[in-house]
Every structure is written in structure tokens, then in C-alpha cells.
Design an enzyme around this catalytic site. Sequence first.
Site, short mmCIF file in Angstrom:
data_model
loop_
_atom_site.label_atom_id
_atom_site.label_comp_id
_atom_site.label_asym_id
_atom_site.label_seq_id
_atom_site.Cartn_x
_atom_site.Cartn_y
_atom_site.Cartn_z
N ARG A 58 0.50 -1.18 0.17
CA ARG A 58 0.27 0.13 0.12
C ARG A 58 0.90 1.36 -0.15
O ARG A 58 0.73 2.12 -0.35
CB ARG A 58 -1.04 0.06 0.96
CG ARG A 58 -1.96 -1.40 1.16
CD ARG A 58 -2.68 -0.77 2.35
NE ARG A 58 -3.66 -2.18 2.98
CZ ARG A 58 -4.69 -2.20 3.41
NH1 ARG A 58 -4.97 -0.92 3.98
NH2 ARG A 58 -5.90 -2.90 3.05
N HIS A 104 -7.95 -3.64 -7.82
CA HIS A 104 -7.45 -3.58 -6.71
C HIS A 104 -9.10 -3.27 -6.07
O HIS A 104 -9.84 -2.37 -5.94
CB HIS A 104 -6.75 -1.73 -6.91
CG HIS A 104 -6.27 -1.41 -5.51
ND1 HIS A 104 -5.31 -1.57 -4.67
CD2 HIS A 104 -6.96 -0.07 -5.24
CE1 HIS A 104 -4.87 -1.45 -4.50
NE2 HIS A 104 -6.03 -0.29 -4.03
N TYR A 148 -19.45 12.40 -13.01
CA TYR A 148 -18.45 13.79 -13.77
C TYR A 148 -17.56 14.11 -14.47
O TYR A 148 -17.73 14.94 -15.37
CB TYR A 148 -19.01 15.77 -12.73
CG TYR A 148 -20.53 15.37 -12.19
CD1 TYR A 148 -21.37 15.22 -13.13
CD2 TYR A 148 -20.54 14.97 -10.66
CE1 TYR A 148 -22.83 14.96 -11.98
CE2 TYR A 148 -22.39 15.52 -9.77
CZ TYR A 148 -22.92 15.57 -10.74
OH TYR A 148 -24.14 14.78 -10.02
#
Length: 898
Positions: A58, A104, A148
Site C-alpha cells: 500500500r 484493486h 462528472y
Amino acid sequence: MAETPPTDLPEDDQNPDETPAEGIGDGPVIGGKVQDLAIERELADSYLTYAMSTIVDRALPDVRDGLKPSLRRILVAMNDLNLRPGSKHRKCAKIVGDTTGNYHPHGDQSVYAALVGMAQDWKMRHPMVDPQGNFGSVDPDPPAAMRYTEARMAAPAADMLEDLKLDTVDWQDNYDGVMQEPTVLPGKFPNLLVNGSLGIAVGMATSLAPHNLGEVCDAITAVVNNPDIELPELMQIIPGPDFPTGGTIMGRAGIAASYRTGRGRVTVRSKIHHETVGKQDRLVVTELPYQVSKVNGVIDKIVAMNKAGRLEDVADIVDESSNRGGMRMVIKLKRGASPEAVENQLYALTPLQSTFSMINIALVKGQPRTLSLRQMIDCYLDHRVEVIRRKTAFLLNKAQQEAHRIEGLIYAVCDIDEVIRLIRESTTRDEAIEKLMARGFQIPSSHPYAPKIPQRLLEVTAENETVLTRVQAEAIGRLQLIQLVGLEIEKLVNDYTKLVGEIEDLEDILANPKRVEAIILEQIADLKAKHANPRRTIIEDGEANDLDMAALTPVEQVVVTITHSGYVKRLPSAEYKTQGRGGKGVIGSKSKEDDFTEEVFVASTHDDLLCFTNTGRVFKLKVFNIPEAGRTSRGRAIVNMIKLQDGERVVEFMPIADFEKGEDFLLFATANGLVKRTALADYRNVNSSGLIALNLRDGDSLVGVKWVSEDDHILLGTASGMAIRFQAEDARAMGRNASGVKGIDLSKDDKVVGVIRCAPENNAADLLTVTENGYGKRTPLIEYLVQSEDGSTRPQGRGGKGRRDIQTTARNGNVVALRRITEADDLMLITVNGMIVRINAGTVRQTKRASAGVRVISLASGDKLVGVARVKDEDNQDDSGPSDNGSASTEDTESTDE
């Protein structure tokens, strides 16, 4: 209501009389039994597993492509969607969905945040994602929702993924084993160095600074062209970080420390200029430090400091920033306020001056490592070499397969009638393939097509038949009838010849590392031409070549060796392992036959080395400026490091760790019998052109310099064989420009030839005196003390005639040298004609003072002895550090007295 657990267990398992095992619930059930485990150990093991998972999977980037797994998977998902730089933008919701679904499986918001971060040009020096829509701002404004916004890969990301499908990297199963994902990207773009990385793991964090791409490309090129390049030279190319938000870095010490050790801190200031509108002064901020928020960080802090009365001269603050005009934050000042004073207050009280910590931690072969600048460049190059070699091997394999297939087609066309016959006689496709494989093919030199066949293939088939492989036979089976015309052989031969050229070129790349380096250099030049832009961050406090060498050099103990001919070098003390008595040692240097090691001492790399010359001057060298060389190297000539004049030579080398100890003095002795004692601190400031160590009178020269304490004795020896031993403090302390006082009353035409420091508590050593005709003797140093009637001893008074040391008869000649020795020492005797003889000091007979001595060297007719030096063997140097007086270790300090 919860259901009752079923009780219909097998009959054998139902035993109501059985009591539960003691400690049930304390450990896992193994084979029907409860195993007790220590909770501390279980927690430690589980937490360590969690910590390593966080670190590797990570938080930390891979040193090869500079990406964390989440960022790498986003780019791979965009590559799967074919969102190349020239393609149409796609909704970020689609990109995030593919990333989480295929690679993922974590929260979509965390993936979207990572995607947005790769598109924000105030966070990344060269963004990996080309955004469309509201992706936030440095204010900081949040980005719009993923439904968006749209995105595609930026050009640097395309370079990161180039050649991904050519077996350039390893692949692994994704989280559910349905697909494959790359473990690392090919990474042609040097992402780790250019964009840096930030991450917080368990127990560690990384904070890699971004850099200018053009400078990084130049540094990589320099390392390829000169693998031995040193850090100061690299810092001439990469002077420091280049933040996306610009700013000014104050000082270079933190940069140098980071590039050398992997850790450092730099102070970054905003760029501020003054404006005057009417009668009002203004401060205009045009650039912020890296990672500093404009509103939450700077504006809110200024307002808070103004309300607290700590920024009283600030009248107002207006944010005039815009997408077109860029950053422009106007700080209006009250009438009469000093813009310079307010600016300094802003730096001190607000984030307009911030500290950026550089912690260069990345994963190297799956393990976190702290890396220097050179190590990061080397890791990048190692990865690119592997990628290029794997790509070349992949292309070579494909070319060889295609050439193999075309060879079979050439065989078929050259014997087309037989091929057609075999096929027509077969009843099935498999039968035809088997007959073709069983048939031997040959192209003799008399064949009509032989002149058209490449020589490489003709040599194989001219004499022996060739049996087709299944690949070749199936390729022949797929031939169309129109391809059997005679002109087809020319096309096949042209294709085959082109393939052979490609194969030979690819084989040459794999066999020649220089070809791989040339490809890397070509790619780096292409990256620089396509993506590089001017530096944004200014670095103050000197030009790029004004480096703090002390900050670049680690503090460590080294062994410094100086030869009789004036060659000097340093080696890490670890090169010399401490050995027991009788050890054979190691080779310390491989000198010329007429040279030998004369000075050896252990010092810190940050110590100073004072070099006193016969003309009374002193030069100062930092030990880290002495070149580091191998044990068998001679080193570098001292004349190339200090500015000596004609006829000037160094008579004393002295390592100094601390000039500020008030009890430390240097005692100088000249040929005319003068001595001077001066505080060591007077010699702390020595420039590159040297410094006058003492004011020599006309016709005088410096014979030696000794480091003395109040209790030490000094022994002076003259050419006429006289010697005087007096207390060092008899020579009163004087300034640096003084000439000194009389140390010994010399007879006419006599001169001092040697100076020895004698510790009163240590009289075990001998004084060796040698004369120009090859005679000499050794006498216990205690004999140079005056013995009283009560048996006590004392030194003489300074300025006397001294006492007879050796007879300077016609047989002996004048004294040429004095040395303090022990029986175990080896000596080098040097003559006018260049003859050098090595003897053991124990072979020189010990006699009383004032004796005539014995022959120590047989001289040829007309030859004279001019000097004697004690050989300093480096074989058994240990790594003991400097002693309390700041010089070398005790043994080394004693050895400088000769």
C-alpha cells in the site's frame, strides 16, 4: 429471533459427561485439542504481518517505477481501456470501476482520490493523468464526483507502460486469480526521481521529493557515461528538488545530506515581491511551498496571527488567483509598515516558509530501503537494463520463430512439385503434415533458385537434407495456390533476409552491454526532448557548484598514508582488520622501488591535516579532500594538492581534530637553533594559499614541528653531534608571527638537523643518530637528561651548548638525521646517489652518549648518507579513533615525533 444451533451431532460426538478442556478459548483448536498461545507473541506476529502488508502492498513505491500498487493498477486499467494520450477521455467512474473490479478491490473513493492525485499538477511535477473537468485546486477545493469527471493517460504514463506486452516485466494473478497484472511497469519515464512519492506505512514513512526531468535525464546520462562519478559532480547536474509549486529552497546542506544518506530537511520559502499601489505597500505571493494549502494553510494562518496581534502591520489579504493568471495572493500593509520586516514575520509565523523532509525510502526487491541519489539512479538503470534485455529477448524469439517458418516456406517453393505431390497423395490434413515432416528437403547449389537463396540458409541445405518441423509443415499447409508462383521466392527471400538482419542486431544487443547503454541514452534523450521544462524552484545561498563538502562526506575513521616521495591517500579503517601479534597483515600500498610509506595515522574524515614546510609556511587540508584509493594504490602527489613554491617541501604532517583546546601548543624548531611555542588555535584559519607559521630569519629554515604539552621535553640535535634536552615550556608562548627564542647555542657553521619530542614518563625509546659517512648509534633517551648527585635526573636549560651526542670525526662526518626508535622499528637509509637500504633498528648497536658509533650502511665511493626515515607499516592498523588531544591515536602521535 436468532435460530438455535443444530444439536443433531453424530452419536460419537455427543458426550454430555465430557467436561470442557481447561483453557478453552485460549487458543485455536488443533486436532480436537486446545493449544495455549502467549497473547503477546500472537499479537506481535499478527501485527508484524499487518505492518509488512501495509508497507509492501500500500504505502511505499517500488524503486523501479516509483508507483504504489494502487497507482500502478489505475494506469494498467486505463491501458486496458486503451485510454492513450490521443484517445477520447472516458468517465472516471468507468476507470475506477475497472480498477476496483479487475485489480484493486478496495473502496472506490480511495481509488478515485489516487486517480485525482495523479492529475493534479500542483502535486506531481509531471502528471500521469490528463484530466477533463473539475479535479480540485490548490485552495484546496475538492474534485467533482467521479461521474462528472473524465480522464485519459498523459504522455509520461504512456512512456511508463511502453513495451508492457513484450514480456519486459513479470506478471502475477490478480486478487481473484481470474486475470494477470504486472508486478511493475517497464518505467521508461524516471517517475520516482521526477514525481517523488509520499506515503505513511506502519513504523515508517516515505517522502521523496520531485525533481526536474531535464536535470534527472542529464544525471542518468552522466552516470551511464561515467560509472565512477561522485556525488558532488551529480549535484552540479541536479542541484536539488524542483517542486511543482516552485518556491525557493534556502541552503544546500539538507539537500546534500539527503542525496548522500537518503534523509535530509530543506527549508522552502514562498516567492514574494513588493508592489506599491498609490501610497500603500503590498506583498504579493506568487508561489507557495510544496504541499502548503493556500486558504486553509496560509490565509487562515495570517488572519489568526493578525487577530492575535503578531502581524499587526497586515491590513488585509486578498486572493486574486485565477486559472489564467495563476497564483496571486495580495497582502496589503498598513501605512508606515516595512515590507521587508513584514515579509520576515510572515516567514517566521506562517507556512509561507515551511520545511520539507526528504526521506528516500522505497521498495528494493520487495524490501524497504533508504536510498541515496546515486542509488536511486542505479536502481532505475538496473531496471531499464533488465527491461531492454527482456524486450530484446522477446523480439529475438519472435524473429527466430518467423525466420524458422519462412525457411520452411522457402524449402517448399524450391521443391513445389514434390510438395504438391505429397499433399495430393494424402487423404487427410494430418497425413499431409506427417509426409511433409518425413520428407527431407535440400537446395543444391545447382538449383535454379540457388542464386536467390541467402547464403546463411544455402550453406545449411547445400549438402545435407533438412527435415521440416511441425511448425514449418503446417505453415506450408496454409499456403494458398497463388503463393506457389516463381516470384514468391523473391518475397520470401527478402522477408527472410530482413529477419536475419534483425536477428543479428538483436543478438548483438544481448551480447554487448554498450548497445544496451546506447539504447538507454537514446531513450533518455527522447524523454528530455518530449517532456522536459524549465526549473521552477530556485535554490539560494550560492551557485550550483558552491557545495558544502562536509555535508556530503560521512564522518568515519580513515587511515591516511604518506610516502617518502610525497604521495598521499586515505582508506576506510575497516580495510585494515585488527590483527594479533605475529599476523602477516595486508598490503597497504604498492609503492615504487625507490619509495616507501613514511607517515601513517588514523583520523576522522572531518579532521584537518596541517602541512608545515621548510620555508615556515603551513597549509591546511580537510582529510575528506585527500583522495580515497585502494590499498595497493600510491595515491596522489601532495604537490598537486597544496601550492608549494620551487624548492619548498613539507617537513611535518599533523592531523588536527580540534583547534580550540587552550592547553595545546605547537613547538617549532629551525636550523639556526631557534624554537617557538605557539597555541594551536592560532592555526585554525588557513586559506588555500597557505599561512606563515613562523617568521623565519634570513638563511634559516624550519626543521620540524611537534605537538607538545606542558610536561613534554624537546631534544634538538645538531650537525656537529651536539644535543640538548630541555622542557618545552621553557620556550615561552608566542604569537604566530614571532621568530622564536634560542633553543641551543650553536657553534660556527653548525645547524640543527633534528627535533624530538620526549615524554618525561616514557624513556624506553632510543635516540638514533646517523652521520653522512654511514655511521650511527642508538642511545637511550634517558642519557640525555642531566643526572644529579642524588641520582635524580633533570633536563637542561634552554639555550645552552648542549651535550655531546656523537663524535663527528673525519671517519663519521656530520650528523644528517635523528630519529626516536625502538628495536622493533625498520629504517630506510637514503643516500645522495639514490640508494635506499632497509635495516632493522635492532641491528644498530646500542651505545652510550658521546660514542663514535658503528657502521650502519656501506657507501660507495663519493656517496653520502642524506637521511633516514622510519618505515610506517599499515598492515595492522586498527580503527581506533583520535585521541583526546585531537590528533591521531597515541601510537600514531608518538610516531610523528621523528
